[in-house]
Design a protein around this motif. Sequence first.
Motif, PDB file in Angstrom:
ATOM      1  N   SER A  67       0.840  -1.202   0.000  1.00 54.43           N
ATOM      2  CA  SER A  67       0.000   0.000   0.000  1.00 54.43           C
ATOM      3  C   SER A  67       0.874   1.251   0.000  1.00 54.43           C
ATOM      4  N   THR A  68       0.309   2.342  -0.488  1.00 54.33           N
ATOM      5  CA  THR A  68       1.031   3.612  -0.537  1.00 54.33           C
ATOM      6  C   THR A  68       0.230   4.686   0.171  1.00 54.33           C
ATOM      7  N   MET A  69       0.918   5.700   0.637  1.00 56.17           N
ATOM      8  CA  MET A  69       0.228   6.812   1.280  1.00 56.17           C
ATOM      9  C   MET A  69      -0.583   7.604   0.261  1.00 56.17           C
ATOM     10  N   PHE A  70      -1.725   8.075   0.674  1.00 52.10           N
ATOM     11  CA  PHE A  70      -2.581   8.887  -0.179  1.00 52.10           C
ATOM     12  C   PHE A  70      -1.868  10.161  -0.604  1.00 52.10           C
ATOM     13  N   ASP A  71      -1.946  10.488  -1.887  1.00 50.79           N
ATOM     14  CA  ASP A  71      -1.317  11.689  -2.430  1.00 50.79           C
ATOM     15  C   ASP A  71      -2.397  12.647  -2.912  1.00 50.79           C
ATOM     16  N   PRO A  72      -2.658  13.719  -2.172  1.00 55.18           N
ATOM     17  CA  PRO A  72      -3.721  14.647  -2.586  1.00 55.18           C
ATOM     18  C   PRO A  72      -3.425  15.369  -3.895  1.00 55.18           C
ATOM     19  N   ALA A  73      -2.164  15.312  -4.347  1.00 54.27           N
ATOM     20  CA  ALA A  73      -1.813  15.964  -5.609  1.00 54.27           C
ATOM     21  C   ALA A  73      -2.111  15.082  -6.815  1.00 54.27           C
ATOM     22  N   ALA A  74      -2.445  13.833  -6.567  1.00 54.61           N
ATOM     23  CA  ALA A  74      -2.722  12.922  -7.673  1.00 54.61           C
ATOM     24  C   ALA A  74      -4.026  13.305  -8.370  1.00 54.61           C
ATOM     25  N   ARG A  75      -4.067  13.069  -9.659  1.00 53.12           N
ATOM     26  CA  ARG A  75      -5.264  13.385 -10.432  1.00 53.12           C
ATOM     27  C   ARG A  75      -6.412  12.473  -9.991  1.00 53.12           C
ATOM     28  N   ASP A  76      -7.574  13.063  -9.811  1.00 52.00           N
ATOM     29  CA  ASP A  76      -8.756  12.309  -9.380  1.00 52.00           C
ATOM     30  C   ASP A  76      -8.446  11.457  -8.154  1.00 52.00           C
ATOM     31  N   ALA A  77      -7.836  12.098  -7.158  1.00 52.14           N
ATOM     32  CA  ALA A  77      -7.371  11.380  -5.976  1.00 52.14           C
ATOM     33  C   ALA A  77      -8.507  10.703  -5.216  1.00 52.14           C
ATOM     34  N   ALA A  78      -9.674  11.307  -5.171  1.00 53.24           N
ATOM     35  CA  ALA A  78     -10.805  10.723  -4.445  1.00 53.24           C
ATOM     36  C   ALA A  78     -12.102  11.118  -5.139  1.00 53.24           C
ATOM     37  N   ARG A 119      -6.710  13.721  10.124  1.00 52.69           N
ATOM     38  CA  ARG A 119      -6.772  13.337   8.709  1.00 52.69           C
ATOM     39  C   ARG A 119      -6.533  14.615   7.889  1.00 52.69           C
ATOM     40  N   THR A 120      -5.334  15.120   7.969  1.00 53.65           N
ATOM     41  CA  THR A 120      -4.969  16.392   7.355  1.00 53.65           C
ATOM     42  C   THR A 120      -3.899  16.158   6.290  1.00 53.65           C
ATOM     43  N   PRO A 121      -3.613  17.163   5.450  1.00 61.11           N
ATOM     44  CA  PRO A 121      -2.532  16.993   4.467  1.00 61.11           C
ATOM     45  C   PRO A 121      -1.197  16.646   5.112  1.00 61.11           C
ATOM     46  N   ARG A 122      -0.985  17.116   6.325  1.00 59.54           N
ATOM     47  CA  ARG A 122       0.267  16.815   7.019  1.00 59.54           C
ATOM     48  C   ARG A 122       0.329  15.353   7.449  1.00 59.54           C
ATOM     49  N   ASN A 123      -0.815  14.784   7.785  1.00 58.93           N
ATOM     50  CA  ASN A 123      -0.878  13.400   8.244  1.00 58.93           C
ATOM     51  C   ASN A 123      -2.216  12.823   7.791  1.00 58.93           C
ATOM     52  N   ALA A 124      -2.243  12.333   6.554  1.00 59.24           N
ATOM     53  CA  ALA A 124      -3.520  11.973   5.929  1.00 59.24           C
ATOM     54  C   ALA A 124      -4.171  10.743   6.541  1.00 59.24           C
ATOM     55  N   ASN A 125      -3.371   9.816   7.048  1.00 62.75           N
ATOM     56  CA  ASN A 125      -3.909   8.555   7.582  1.00 62.75           C
ATOM     57  C   ASN A 125      -4.857   7.890   6.592  1.00 62.75           C
ATOM     58  N   LEU A 126      -4.415   7.888   5.342  1.00 59.97           N
ATOM     59  CA  LEU A 126      -5.136   7.228   4.261  1.00 59.97           C
ATOM     60  C   LEU A 126      -4.137   6.419   3.448  1.00 59.97           C
ATOM     61  N   LEU A 127      -4.485   5.191   3.146  1.00 62.85           N
ATOM     62  CA  LEU A 127      -3.646   4.344   2.305  1.00 62.85           C
ATOM     63  C   LEU A 127      -4.383   4.015   1.018  1.00 62.85           C
ATOM     64  N   VAL A 128      -3.624   3.856  -0.056  1.00 62.92           N
ATOM     65  CA  VAL A 128      -4.179   3.383  -1.326  1.00 62.92           C
ATOM     66  C   VAL A 128      -3.667   1.962  -1.533  1.00 62.92           C
ATOM     67  N   TRP A 129      -4.592   1.036  -1.666  1.00 65.52           N
ATOM     68  CA  TRP A 129      -4.241  -0.379  -1.827  1.00 65.52           C
ATOM     69  C   TRP A 129      -5.175  -0.984  -2.853  1.00 65.52           C
ATOM     70  N   LEU A 185      -9.154   3.356  -1.492  1.00 67.77           N
ATOM     71  CA  LEU A 185      -8.724   4.245  -0.425  1.00 67.77           C
ATOM     72  C   LEU A 185      -9.112   3.633   0.925  1.00 67.77           C
ATOM     73  N   TYR A 186      -8.131   3.483   1.822  1.00 65.54           N
ATOM     74  CA  TYR A 186      -8.376   2.890   3.140  1.00 65.54           C
ATOM     75  C   TYR A 186      -8.134   3.912   4.246  1.00 65.54           C
ATOM     76  N   CYS A 187      -9.095   4.039   5.137  1.00 65.28           N
ATOM     77  CA  CYS A 187      -8.969   4.921   6.293  1.00 65.28           C
ATOM     78  C   CYS A 187      -8.286   4.156   7.426  1.00 65.28           C
ATOM     79  N   ILE A 188      -7.228   4.742   7.980  1.00 63.56           N
ATOM     80  CA  ILE A 188      -6.494   4.085   9.061  1.00 63.56           C
ATOM     81  C   ILE A 188      -6.276   5.069  10.207  1.00 63.56           C
ATOM     82  N   ASP A 189      -5.828   4.531  11.339  1.00 66.24           N
ATOM     83  CA  ASP A 189      -5.369   5.323  12.485  1.00 66.24           C
ATOM     84  C   ASP A 189      -6.419   6.300  13.007  1.00 66.24           C
ATOM     85  N   HIS A 190      -7.313   5.785  13.844  1.00 66.37           N
ATOM     86  CA  HIS A 190      -8.382   6.610  14.416  1.00 66.37           C
ATOM     87  C   HIS A 190      -8.208   6.831  15.919  1.00 66.37           C
TER      88      HIS A 190
END
Length: 260
Positions: free
Chosen positions: A104-115, A135-145, A149-154
Motif C-alpha cells: 500500500s502507498t500513502m494517499f497523495d492529494p496531488a494525484a489526479r482524481d485522488a478521491a 486526517r490532514t494533508p500533514r498526516n492523511a492517515n489514508l492508504l491506497v491499496w 482508499l483505506y482509512c487508518i489510524d483513528h
Amino acid sequence: MLRTVNATRYVLPLREGGSLPAIVEADDLGLYVVKFRGAGQGTLALVAELIAGEIGRALGLSVPELVFIHIDVTLSRNEPDAEIRHLLKASAGLNLALDYLPGSTMFDPAARDAASPAEASLAVWFDAFTQNVDRTPRNANLLVWHRKLYCIDHGAALFFHHNWPTMPQKVESPFAEIKDHVLLPWASQIEAASAIAHDRLTSQVLSEIIHQVPDEWLEAAGSDLSAADKRAAYLDFFTRRLAASSIFEQEAIRAHARLI
C-alpha cells in the motif's frame, strides 16, 4: 464481531507518532499492524481506534480488518531493543491490530482524481461525526491499496473521552477542524453522505460496535464511570450527535465552499 489472534513474532517497528505501532505476525499466519495498550496513549487510543474504525466500516468506507491480538509477555524475551522489550512487557494481554496491507502507498492529494466526491464526502462526514482531528494533508492517515482508499489510524478520534464532563458540550460541536481535512476539496456531496449515514448508523449498529470494546480497556482508562456506564455514555453521545448532525454538516459544507 472482531476475531482474536495470538501474536507469535515481532517483525518490524513502525516508529511513527506516540503509539509506537509495529508489524507483528500472528498464529493465523497473518501480518498485522499492532496498536499497543502499553504505549503512551494508553487504552483510550485503542477504544477510539475500535469504535471509530468500525463506524467507518458500517458507513461503507474501506477500513483494514480490525482484530484483537493477544500479546504474551514471553514475546519480549528475544527482543534486543530495550524500548521495544519494555513496550511488549507493558502490553501483555489484549491489544488491537489492523490487517497489514502489503504494497500500500500513502494517499497523495496531488494525484489526479485522488478521491471521488461520494467517497470523500462520506469520509469527511465520518471524521466530523467522530471528531477525528488526524486526517490532514500533514498526516492523511489514508492508504491506497489495489486502487482503493483505506482509512487508518483513528486513535485521535473521540477526544471527549479524555475528559468525560465535556461530553455534553461536544455533542453539538460543529467541529471547525474539518476545514483542515485532506479530502475536503473533493467533498461536494455532504448531504448525500448524511443520508447514507442516517440510514446505516442505527442504534443497534452503534450499540453492537460499542459493546465490542473490552471491559478491561474501559476500566484501565480511569474516571469514576464503570465500563457499563461508559458504554452507555458512548451510545448516548453518538445517538445525540447523529440527531444533531446538521450542525457539523453545515460546517463542512461551508468549509468546502471556501475552497472552491
